[in-house]
Design a protein around this motif. Structure first.
Motif, PDB file in Angstrom:
ATOM      1  N   THR A 156      12.333   0.712  -5.911  1.00  0.00           N
ATOM      2  CA  THR A 156      10.966   0.635  -6.459  1.00  0.00           C
ATOM      3  C   THR A 156      11.002   0.197  -7.919  1.00  0.00           C
ATOM      4  OG1 THR A 156      11.040   3.021  -6.901  1.00  0.00           O
ATOM      5  CG2 THR A 156       9.866   2.333  -4.926  1.00  0.00           C
ATOM      6  N   ALA A 157      11.969   0.717  -8.711  1.00  0.00           N
ATOM      7  CA  ALA A 157      12.051   0.323 -10.120  1.00  0.00           C
ATOM      8  C   ALA A 157      12.340  -1.175 -10.226  1.00  0.00           C
ATOM      9  CB  ALA A 157      13.122   1.134 -10.827  1.00  0.00           C
ATOM     10  N   ARG A 158      13.109  -1.706  -9.262  1.00  0.00           N
ATOM     11  CA  ARG A 158      13.509  -3.115  -9.302  1.00  0.00           C
ATOM     12  C   ARG A 158      12.376  -4.042  -8.864  1.00  0.00           C
ATOM     13  NH1 ARG A 158      18.538  -3.710  -5.688  1.00  0.00           N
ATOM     14  NH2 ARG A 158      19.311  -2.172  -7.176  1.00  0.00           N
ATOM     15  N   PRO A 174       6.056  -3.667  -9.627  1.00  0.00           N
ATOM     16  CA  PRO A 174       5.606  -3.767 -11.029  1.00  0.00           C
ATOM     17  C   PRO A 174       5.074  -2.433 -11.535  1.00  0.00           C
ATOM     18  CG  PRO A 174       4.724  -5.575  -9.717  1.00  0.00           C
ATOM     19  CD  PRO A 174       5.372  -4.631  -8.759  1.00  0.00           C
ATOM     20  N   GLY A 175       5.516  -2.067 -12.729  1.00  0.00           N
ATOM     21  CA  GLY A 175       5.007  -0.847 -13.341  1.00  0.00           C
ATOM     22  C   GLY A 175       5.772   0.407 -12.993  1.00  0.00           C
ATOM     23  N   VAL A 176       6.642   0.348 -11.971  1.00  0.00           N
ATOM     24  CA  VAL A 176       7.391   1.555 -11.617  1.00  0.00           C
ATOM     25  C   VAL A 176       8.694   1.623 -12.415  1.00  0.00           C
ATOM     26  CG1 VAL A 176       8.707   2.720  -9.796  1.00  0.00           C
ATOM     27  CG2 VAL A 176       6.455   1.773  -9.285  1.00  0.00           C
ATOM     28  N   MET A 219       5.084   5.385  -7.010  1.00  0.00           N
ATOM     29  CA  MET A 219       6.501   5.151  -6.689  1.00  0.00           C
ATOM     30  C   MET A 219       6.784   5.549  -5.243  1.00  0.00           C
ATOM     31  SD  MET A 219       9.879   7.103  -8.081  1.00  0.00           S
ATOM     32  CE  MET A 219      10.210   6.213  -9.580  1.00  0.00           C
ATOM     33  N   ARG A 220       6.352   6.733  -4.858  1.00  0.00           N
ATOM     34  CA  ARG A 220       6.601   7.197  -3.502  1.00  0.00           C
ATOM     35  C   ARG A 220       5.929   6.300  -2.467  1.00  0.00           C
ATOM     36  NH1 ARG A 220       6.372   7.385   0.884  1.00  0.00           N
ATOM     37  NH2 ARG A 220       6.131   9.078   2.399  1.00  0.00           N
ATOM     38  N   GLU A 221       4.688   5.908  -2.771  1.00  0.00           N
ATOM     39  CA  GLU A 221       3.943   5.127  -1.782  1.00  0.00           C
ATOM     40  C   GLU A 221       4.433   3.684  -1.672  1.00  0.00           C
ATOM     41  OE1 GLU A 221       0.033   6.028  -3.110  1.00  0.00           O
ATOM     42  OE2 GLU A 221      -0.163   7.792  -1.808  1.00  0.00           O
ATOM     43  N   SER A 222       5.158   3.230  -2.698  1.00  0.00           N
ATOM     44  CA  SER A 222       5.666   1.845  -2.678  1.00  0.00           C
ATOM     45  C   SER A 222       7.050   1.752  -2.040  1.00  0.00           C
ATOM     46  CB  SER A 222       5.779   1.312  -4.115  1.00  0.00           C
ATOM     47  OG  SER A 222       4.595   1.525  -4.833  1.00  0.00           O
ATOM     48  N   MET A 223       7.594   2.864  -1.620  1.00  0.00           N
ATOM     49  CA  MET A 223       9.002   2.879  -1.191  1.00  0.00           C
ATOM     50  C   MET A 223       9.259   1.976   0.004  1.00  0.00           C
ATOM     51  SD  MET A 223      11.399   6.054  -1.740  1.00  0.00           S
ATOM     52  CE  MET A 223      11.065   5.731  -3.461  1.00  0.00           C
TER      53      MET A 223
END
Lengths: 478, 478
Positions: free
Chosen positions: B270-272, B275-277, B337-341
């Protein structure tokens, strides 16, 4: 689909007896007598044989033989049901299948918060087992010392903890059921989430023994609350009770574990007839609320929350007077008053009872309308309507006028049903909130429900029980 | 029970079209195209006609004609399902019945805490309607901007709020359903308690459009929590995550509204890619928990509870590091972050997915055993297993090894299913925790379940849909 109506032959009875062994097969009428009568004496049945199987395999063998021979079977556990669902019919054709010997706790897991139990376990024994591992099982009923898990599931039992924890349906994760054909369905799942096909579990729960015999269940346990507080408040009206309930819901959320409504006459009856019960408030009030709060984090939170609720209730003019229990003994005493309300009516003569629900917001309208109609029909009738306000569930009991003839009064049972149920239905309510249908409301259900709904139920019944041997004459007609 | 497999004749298509009118009947392939493909491209179907009825009566007329002519019907709402349940079959015989035009909120009552909605309402619109009367509807899913209530009910949707509020099944009081024969069942009850016969409501919920078309529902609303706090904690192992969950359950009770488990690789993905995480903790940890607490009495309670939980977690050596959100924006960022996993895995190549559940206490054992087996089968596979730890529900997703061939990796889908589902079943788990069966897991369900269970489902299907026209080929074989 119609089972035989002749009494099973002695040859057939011998074959059933052979499955469980002589000592677990009762034909003696005196020994069988308590099983033939419904708790309040509303129904009396007859039966040629009472079987007490000791295992799920024996239950399966009984049902297989029943399907083959067209012998009707009535499952029975604690015999505490209030609608005649567990009582054999009067024609003497039904064999009683009692699960009382299947009373083993199969597993208990406090980490997973699960208990797996035979259907014949007594509810109180489940409470004790849970408590021994620092957990609690929330289902709480007046009959918990004798009712058994199988009956609790078959009737989707309710009680005083439904507000926070739900009915039996919400407390069950998995079931083991013997089908009318004698096959065993092992649905003893321990999962919180499982979307794999049709919801058979919820179809068996609440089907009152007409689709199969529940022999085991996986039930949910909960952490014991650290905080617990009970208050008793005097109120001017059911409108104020509803407003106080809304206030309590908003303030406490799921920490609100009970909100019970009681009328003045109910408090008088209990103070008069139940040893040890007294009115804890100095002055009389038209209505009372018993408020129960449980908190998980600390004992102080429950106290603070209750104080805060009552303060706001006073400020809003909803609470006329109130006491908060100052000890566990006082908490139990307040609950004892509420739980004795039904028994306290007995010395007052005949009582015509209803177990109804309406949308919570319509409770005041229901109470006002029903009172007017009942008093118009029977002047002097004493309405003792109490119950689970937070669930919209009122036990609308009517005691006979002082000095009236009991038999004559009870002869008005159907008239009263018609009046009260008519108002309930006009408000979108239910004629059986928690007790079920059994024999008592079977014909009425068929009369009030849309044809397609009854038709679907009949189709399900036929799909599960083609020989029509499972508890015939209960829930559905014919 | 087997419906026709020929494409409906143009005469029949015209009769269906006449029911809804030309402008609500789509035959143009380009216009229909988005409805023919499953969200992740796993299934592509074909259909001669897409119907958009505007009323329950039109739905009834469509199903009546379908039963008469043996025309298969696929109900569809938001088309966000993940198992192909809403996708027509590839042979072009199925007519799509879309409920998108039936998107009216029929009633909303903040006193009774109830909303009555058409099945075509978008979930987010239900959230907004509830919020406008200071209430909330808890169902929360990644697809909530486009999924619709009918599909949520048909699949018994889960999501991130199940821990405290339950699945869609627990959030629904009543249903309106059009049966395959065209009859309308009005079960739009608003009652918390109603024990009157078989539980038809729960039979339709989760039946994935194979027993009838849900056209309306009564849903529960809840008071908006006054307090809300979110924390993100770095942990050493899934064993520690389970212990922290138990600690949180005991401390917070039902105030614990989320406990999500994430692996290091998921946070990296998610960090990679999103966007924004960014990783909110200074050092990497093997596992992470997202903890969500909601309280009804005050904002301070949620803060205090979260502080207290994390302190105890540190003291017990379960929490390596943690942050508590200090603003609503930070709370949303942690949930984002969790929802974008799931999305964050797409740029990393092929991903083989599972939606499984095990008893909560068996999560660590499941994770360890599955990881060993998966890596033995595909060395270098990157396991991104995350999900609802508190529900025992893990989205066990496997990303391809770096540099591997995507198509070749995805060719191992069935192998991986066999490995992961085998372990799940050995632990008493479910191969579909929340997504359902649809086409994707239909054959597997039939293979793993006892014959009697599948037989009962087939009997129910036949009892409700004798012509076999309702979403054939989904959930059940043949």
């Amino acid at each position: 689909m119609t089972p035989m109506t002749a009494i099973p032959s002695s040859d057939i009875l011998d074959r059933f007896t052979a499955i469980v062994g002589e000592k677990n097969a009762v034909r003696d009428l005196a020994e069988m007598a308590p099983r033939l009568v419904e708790n309040r004496g509303l129904y009396r049945g007859a039966s040629p044989l009472l079987l007490k199987p000791g295992s799920v395999e024996e239950v399966a063998a009984i049902l297989k033989l029943a399907s083959e021979t067209g012998t009707p079977i009535v499952p029975q556990t604690g015999n505490t049901g209030l609608v005649g669902g567990q009582t054999p019919r009067a024609d003497g054709t039904d064999i009683i299948l009692s699960l009382e010997r299947m009373n083993r706790i199969r597993d208990i897991d406090p980490v997973a918060n699960i208990i797996v139990a035979d259907a014949g376990c007594i509810l109180d024994d489940i409470h004790k087992a849970a408590s021994s591992v620092e957990r609690m099982f929330p289902l709480s009923l007046g009959s918990q010392g004798s009712c058994r898990i199988g009956g609790n599931l078959a009737t989707n039992a309710g009680g005083t903890a439904v507000l926070a924890y739900g009915n039996m349906r919400q407390l069950c994760l998995g079931l083991e059921v013997v089908l009318p054909t004698g096959e065993i369905w092992n649905g003893l799942r321990r999962l919180k989430k499982d979307n794999t096909g049709y919801d058979l579990r919820d179809l068996f729960i609440g089907s009152e023994g007409t689709l199969g015999v529940i022999t085991g269940a996986v039930l949910k346990l909960f952490p014991k609350p650290l905080g617990h507080q009970v208050a008793f408040a005097g109120l001017a009206s059911t409108e104020d009770a509803l407003k106080l309930f809304e206030m309590a819901s908003n303030l406490c959320g799921t920490a609100l574990t009970g909100f019970e409504l009681m009328p003045r006459i109910g408090v008088e009856f209990t103070a008069r007839h139940i040893p040890g019960v007294r009115d804890p408030l100095g002055q009389p009030h038209d209505w009372y609320a018993l408020i129960d709060i449980s908190t998980s984090d600390s004992a102080e939170t429950a106290d603070t929350m209750m104080q805060s609720l009552l303060e706001r209730g006073f400020e809003a003019g909803l609470v006329e007077d109130a006491v908060i229990a100052s000890s566990e003994a006082q908490r139990q005493a307040l609950w004892h008053m509420r739980e004795s309300m039904s028994d306290a009516q007995k010395p007052e003569g005949g009582s015509i009872k209803h177990d109804v629900s309406v949308p919570v917001s319509k409770i005041p309208e229901f109470m006002t309308t029903a009172e007017k109609a009942v008093l118009a029909a029977i002047p002097g009738a004493r309405i003792c309507a109490f119950g689970h306000l937070g669930d919209g569930n009122i036990h609308y009991n009517i005691s006979q006028p002082v000095g009236a003839d009991k038999a004559e009064f009870l002869g008005r049972w159907r008239d009263m049903n018609e009046i009260v149920h008519g108002i309930v239905l006009s408000l979108g309510g239910s004629i059986s909130a928690e007790h079920g249908i059994g024999q008592l409301k079977r014909d009425e259900l068929a009369a009030i429900r849309p044809g397609i709904e009854m038709e679907l139920m009949h189709r399900i019944k036929h799909a599960f029980d083609p020989a029509g041997i499972m508890n015939p004459g209960k829930v559905l007609v014919g």
